[in-house]
Design a protein around this motif. Structure first.
Motif, PDB file in Angstrom:
ATOM      1  N   LEU A 125       0.801  -1.058  -0.113  1.00 32.46           N
ATOM      2  CA  LEU A 125      -0.482   0.036   0.145  1.00 32.46           C
ATOM      3  C   LEU A 125       1.181   0.724  -0.097  1.00 32.46           C
ATOM      4  N   PRO A 126       0.104   2.139  -0.924  1.00 35.62           N
ATOM      5  CA  PRO A 126       1.152   3.448  -0.330  1.00 35.62           C
ATOM      6  C   PRO A 126       0.930   3.749   1.822  1.00 35.62           C
ATOM      7  N   PHE A 127       2.127   4.474   1.786  1.00 35.54           N
ATOM      8  CA  PHE A 127       2.203   5.268   2.826  1.00 35.54           C
ATOM      9  C   PHE A 127       1.295   5.770   3.200  1.00 35.54           C
ATOM     10  N   SER A 128       0.761   6.731   2.180  1.00 38.16           N
ATOM     11  CA  SER A 128      -0.727   7.787   2.860  1.00 38.16           C
ATOM     12  C   SER A 128      -1.549   6.823   3.078  1.00 38.16           C
ATOM     13  N   GLN A 129      -1.639   5.634   2.660  1.00 39.03           N
ATOM     14  CA  GLN A 129      -2.802   4.511   2.818  1.00 39.03           C
ATOM     15  C   GLN A 129      -3.586   3.574   4.092  1.00 39.03           C
ATOM     16  N   ARG A 164       4.938   1.964  -0.286  1.00 45.14           N
ATOM     17  CA  ARG A 164       5.213   2.689  -1.707  1.00 45.14           C
ATOM     18  C   ARG A 164       5.433   4.282  -0.804  1.00 45.14           C
ATOM     19  N   ILE A 165       6.651   4.899  -0.314  1.00 43.71           N
ATOM     20  CA  ILE A 165       6.740   6.135  -0.116  1.00 43.71           C
ATOM     21  C   ILE A 165       5.352   6.640  -1.172  1.00 43.71           C
ATOM     22  N   ASP A 166       5.132   7.578  -0.902  1.00 40.60           N
ATOM     23  CA  ASP A 166       4.721   8.365  -2.196  1.00 40.60           C
ATOM     24  C   ASP A 166       4.005   9.942  -1.226  1.00 40.60           C
ATOM     25  N   ARG A 175      12.828   8.110   0.447  1.00 39.70           N
ATOM     26  CA  ARG A 175      12.707   8.665  -1.115  1.00 39.70           C
ATOM     27  C   ARG A 175      11.219   8.777  -0.987  1.00 39.70           C
ATOM     28  N   GLU A 176      10.637  10.023  -2.036  1.00 38.68           N
ATOM     29  CA  GLU A 176       9.605   9.211  -2.516  1.00 38.68           C
ATOM     30  C   GLU A 176       9.995   8.546  -3.845  1.00 38.68           C
ATOM     31  N   GLY A 177       8.938   7.132  -4.081  1.00 34.41           N
ATOM     32  CA  GLY A 177       9.490   6.225  -4.732  1.00 34.41           C
ATOM     33  C   GLY A 177       9.842   5.675  -4.851  1.00 34.41           C
ATOM     34  N   HIS A 237       5.440  -1.914  13.639  1.00 32.50           N
ATOM     35  CA  HIS A 237       6.586  -2.898  12.458  1.00 32.50           C
ATOM     36  C   HIS A 237       7.678  -2.163  11.730  1.00 32.50           C
ATOM     37  N   ARG A 238       8.828  -3.228  11.855  1.00 37.48           N
ATOM     38  CA  ARG A 238      10.149  -2.680  11.623  1.00 37.48           C
ATOM     39  C   ARG A 238      10.438  -2.635  10.284  1.00 37.48           C
ATOM     40  N   ILE A 239      11.593  -2.079   9.800  1.00 34.98           N
ATOM     41  CA  ILE A 239      11.794  -1.539   8.156  1.00 34.98           C
ATOM     42  C   ILE A 239      12.992  -2.219   8.193  1.00 34.98           C
ATOM     43  N   VAL A 240      13.128  -3.310   7.397  1.00 36.23           N
ATOM     44  CA  VAL A 240      14.095  -4.187   7.255  1.00 36.23           C
ATOM     45  C   VAL A 240      14.776  -3.564   6.079  1.00 36.23           C
ATOM     46  N   MET A 241      14.115  -3.287   4.647  1.00 39.63           N
ATOM     47  CA  MET A 241      15.102  -2.584   3.583  1.00 39.63           C
ATOM     48  C   MET A 241      13.855  -1.902   3.270  1.00 39.63           C
ATOM     49  N   VAL A 242      15.274  -0.899   1.911  1.00 34.12           N
ATOM     50  CA  VAL A 242      14.330  -0.243   1.346  1.00 34.12           C
ATOM     51  C   VAL A 242      14.886   0.168   0.364  1.00 34.12           C
ATOM     52  N   THR A 243      14.397   0.515  -0.740  1.00 31.35           N
ATOM     53  CA  THR A 243      14.273  -0.407  -2.221  1.00 31.35           C
ATOM     54  C   THR A 243      13.607   0.608  -3.533  1.00 31.35           C
ATOM     55  N   LEU A 244      14.537   1.404  -4.507  1.00 28.57           N
ATOM     56  CA  LEU A 244      14.062   1.840  -5.152  1.00 28.57           C
ATOM     57  C   LEU A 244      13.159   1.056  -6.156  1.00 28.57           C
TER      58      LEU A 244
END
Length: 244
Positions: A125-129, A164-166, A175-177, A237-244
């Motif tokens: 889901l997008p972060f804003s939702q 999804r970072i929106d 970062r956005e996207g 909830h833990r963030i384990v990875m960020v990918t573009l």
């Protein structure tokens, strides 16, 4: 004889089976992102360095591999007649290692050969939702029809999900996207990145702060500190990875 390069190779294999790059594993363990980078494994004379005990233990905690199991796996891979790659004492032949090590929920529950490259669709889901009601069950696992599906480049499984970072408000940390891989059930520690979810309220992503009680420092407003009062329908909830 166990050599430092064997320790690094075994750690890399276990991380790969669970979808972690060296940098992602270091961040998930609360370490500097370059801790496990290949460039830091070799000394000035060209000889391999041993990983520090602290770094190794924190990485194994993220991978949910007991030290004794890691040692058995390492020794089996080093000597003739030892344990086959991906197989530990008492495991049925053909069973992937990640299936029997109580791997953190959602990480690396597929076949070890090339698992990290395969990936598969996961809930997203997008972060804003994320503030909608009905997105999570009592255990904080994603549920319901509101979720999308997104192809993940890593081998993760439910209850892990992607966000999804929106918004640009959390840059430069998120970062956005970009997309964040989030795993419910991994206990957050100080300096971990995490998402705070409260039913019917706006989501918040930030750095976890320790102390007598956990709190979170939002990426979008680092001057604020949000205390985490225990209660139902409140999850970190833990963030384990960020990918573009």
């Amino acid at each position: 004889m166990i050599a430092p390069e064997g320790v690094w190779a075994t750690l890399d294999r276990l991380a790969l089976e669970r979808g972690f790059t060296p940098s992602a594993l270091a961040r998930a363990a609360g370490l500097d992102a370059t801790t496990f980078n290949p460039s830091r494994r070799v000394g000035a004379g060209g000889a391999f360095r041993w990983p520090s005990v602290n770094s190794l233990l924190r990485a194994l905690e993220v991978l949910n591999v007991p030290l004794a199991v890691f040692a058995a796996y390492l020794e089996g891979g080093e000597g003739a007649g030892g344990i086959a790659p991906g197989v530990l004492p008492g495991m049925p032949k053909g069973m992937p290692m990640g299936a029997t090590l109580n791997t953190p929920s959602g990480i690396g529950s597929g076949h070890p050969q090339g698992a990290a490259q395969m990936g598969r669709p996961v809930r997203s889901l997008p972060f804003s939702q994320l503030g909608q009601s009905g997105l999570f069950d009592r255990q904080g696992h994603p549920t319901g029809p509101a979720w999308d599906e997104q192809d993940c480049p890593f081998n993760i499984a439910a209850p892990a999900y992607m966000v999804r970072i929106d918004t640009a408000h959390m840059e430069p940390v998120l970062r956005e996207g970009a997309s964040a891989v989030v795993v419910p059930g991994l206990a957050p520690r100080a300096q971990d990145r995490a998402v705070l979810l409260r039913a019917g309220d706006e989501p918040c992503a930030g750095f976890v702060r320790g102390g007598e009680s956990l709190s979170i420092e939002p990426f979008a407003a680092p001057w604020r500190v949000i205390s985490l009062a225990p209660g139902r329908d409140v999850w970190l909830h833990r963030i384990v990875m960020v990918t573009l």
